[in-house]
Design an enzyme around this catalytic site. Structure first.
Site, PDB file in Angstrom:
ATOM      1  CG  HIS A 141      -1.734   1.294   1.465  1.00 13.96           C
ATOM      2  ND1 HIS A 141      -2.562   1.562   0.641  1.00 13.96           N
ATOM      3  CD2 HIS A 141      -1.545   2.357   2.375  1.00 13.96           C
ATOM      4  CE1 HIS A 141      -3.027   2.698   0.970  1.00 13.96           C
ATOM      5  NE2 HIS A 141      -2.414   3.187   1.879  1.00 13.96           N
ATOM      6  CD  GLU A 207      -6.636   4.262   4.143  1.00 11.94           C
ATOM      7  OE1 GLU A 207      -6.622   4.142   5.318  1.00 11.94           O
ATOM      8  OE2 GLU A 207      -6.019   5.071   3.247  1.00 11.94           O
ATOM      9  CD  GLU A 209      -6.570   1.060   7.938  1.00 17.81           C
ATOM     10  OE1 GLU A 209      -6.483   1.132   8.978  1.00 17.81           O
ATOM     11  OE2 GLU A 209      -6.555   2.045   7.171  1.00 17.81           O
ATOM     12  CB  THR A 357      -4.568   0.420   3.083  1.00 22.83           C
ATOM     13  OG1 THR A 357      -5.483   1.579   3.435  1.00 22.83           O
ATOM     14  CG2 THR A 357      -5.587  -0.324   2.080  1.00 22.83           C
TER      15      THR A 357
HETATM   16 MN    MN Z   1      -5.739   4.075   7.168  1.00 24.93          MN
END
Ligand code: MN
Length: 426
Positions: A141, A207, A209, A357
């Protein structure tokens, strides 16, 4: 660590669990829900049934484990986590015993009081989050972003392989899956304009995560070593760090993300314990150059968890736009905690850290629309015939994740959020 009994893949429950469920008897995550007609309370889940742990306490099913009723008659799991890992393990073990086919406590005869269809339970924020930090720990990322916005030949900044880069985020706007999200409004500076403009974000992104929840306090000045770090991690959730890319671009120099991130982050409702994720430990990427001693670690600190992101359009069509894996992270959670506390910064029960991410090497595994559409140059075709560079009003973004080992699947459910039009902004 010795084998955790509640993780035994042989265990079977008297509660029906579909083979593709994220919540078999080996999971037993913790959350907060409101079963029909009841107040908020600490719950767990098996299959598609929410388990009312306050009711279990009232039925005497936690007898022999010294836990106050108020721990379960609670709008958050913070007090539960604060009991410490050993006590939490005892509770998880007891829930496992209550659910297994050999049910020594005859919990099954109380199933009408204990179990509720998840579709009838409103799930709430499981954790009262005190502080929240977002890391930037995926090399792929960081490389993609650096390539797009700076220089493909020097995509990673010089600090990146020495420091688990992070910033202090906003805890107050972390919301549970299903909470509507309004498109944020703010300042942006269009490329063709000398001056900034004010209005709704045009480049709204997700994103992909994972977040971890801290279950143990530290004192100001105390460091957490990588060896101790997992004692402080209670469990994990899916984490969508919604991002307004155009606002971010204009505001982020020199102090980093601010309003582009703080309007909302969406988490999944069930905190899956680190214990339940034991079977999925795996090696992380090689770290070169060698990191400072306080960041070195022993053992397998990454976790093999498949992650995906779906975009659902208003007609109900769904497109999976990303398949990634938590194991791709360059910096693991133990290193993140060790770094976060190396200056003596203290943690409190309920604090949350997100991974950053999680992108893989292949375009199919990129964890944000910024990367998937490569700054808008590669639109994604949707099943309804439209295309996406970023997220439209009416779109619902759904994060999912699970690990699979043999017949056991341990998952997180969903972190879903639908985007509504910007509120009045003139
Ligand atoms: Mn973030």
């Amino acid at each position: 660590m010795k084998q955790i009994e509640a993780n035994n893949p042989e265990l079977k429950s008297w509660v029906h669990v579909a083979p593709d469920s994220d919540f078999p008897i080996q999971n037993i995550p913790f959350g907060v829900g409101m079963p029909p007609g009841k107040t908020a309370r600490v719950c767990s889940i098996i299959g598609d049934k929410v388990i009312d742990l306050l009711e279990a306490w009232d039925l005497g099913l936690f007898e022999g484990i010294s836990v106050d009723r108020e721990v379960f008659a609670n709008r958050h799991i913070n007090d539960f986590m604060a009991l410490g890992k050993e006590k939490c393990r005892e509770v998880r073990q007891r829930i496992s015993e209550l659910l297994r086919v050999e049910d020594p406590f005859q919990a099954e005869i109380h199933s009408g009081r204990l179990l509720f269809p998840v579709s009838q339970c409103q799930m709430l924020m499981p954790v009262k989050v005190g502080d929240y930090t977002d890391f930037y720990s995926s090399e792929e990322h960081a490389t993609n972003v650096g390539t797009m916005f700076r220089d493909p030949d020097n995509a990673l900044l010089p600090n990146w392989k020495h420091i688990p880069v992070g910033y202090h985020g906003r805890a107050s706007s972390i919301v549970v899956s299903g909470t509507p999200i309004h498109r944020p409004v703010g300042q942006t500076k269009p490329a063709d304009s000398d001056n900034p403009v004010f209005g709704p974000c045009k480049l709204l992104d997700f994103e992909l995560e994972m977040g971890f929840v801290v279950g143990k306090d530290t004192r100001l000045g105390q460091r957490i070593s990588t060896a101790e770090a997992e004692d402080y991690i209670f469990g994990l959730v899916l984490f969508n760090d919604w991002s307004a890319r155009d606002i971010q671009k204009w505001e982020y120099v020199p102090l980093g993300p601010f309003l582009a991130k703080s309007f909302a982050s969406t988490i999944s409702p069930w905190v899956v314990t680190l214990d339940a994720l034991e079977p999925f430990r795996t090696d992380g990427p090689d770290q070169n150059p060698e990191v400072f001693p306080y960041l070195q670690y022993k053992g397998k600190k990454n976790f093999d968890l498949d992650l995906e992101v779906a975009i659902q359009t208003e007609n109900g069509d769904e497109k999976i736009v990303c398949n990634s894996n938590f194991k791709y992270l360059y910096w693991n959670m133990a290193q993140q905690l060790a770094h976060h506390t190396v200056n003596g910064c203290n943690f409190k029960v309920g604090d949350m850290c997100a991974s950053g991410t999680i992108s893989g090497k292949e375009p199919e595994s990129f964890g944000s629309m910024l990367e998937i559409s490569w700054k808008g140059t590669r639109p994604v075709q949707m099943p309804d015939g439209t295309s996406r560079k970023f997220i439209n009003d009416g779109d619902k973004v759904v994060l999912r994740g699970h690990g699979q080992k043999g017949s056991v699947r341990i998952g997180f459910g969903e972190a879903a959020g639908k985007i509504h039009p910007a509120k009045e902004w003139e």
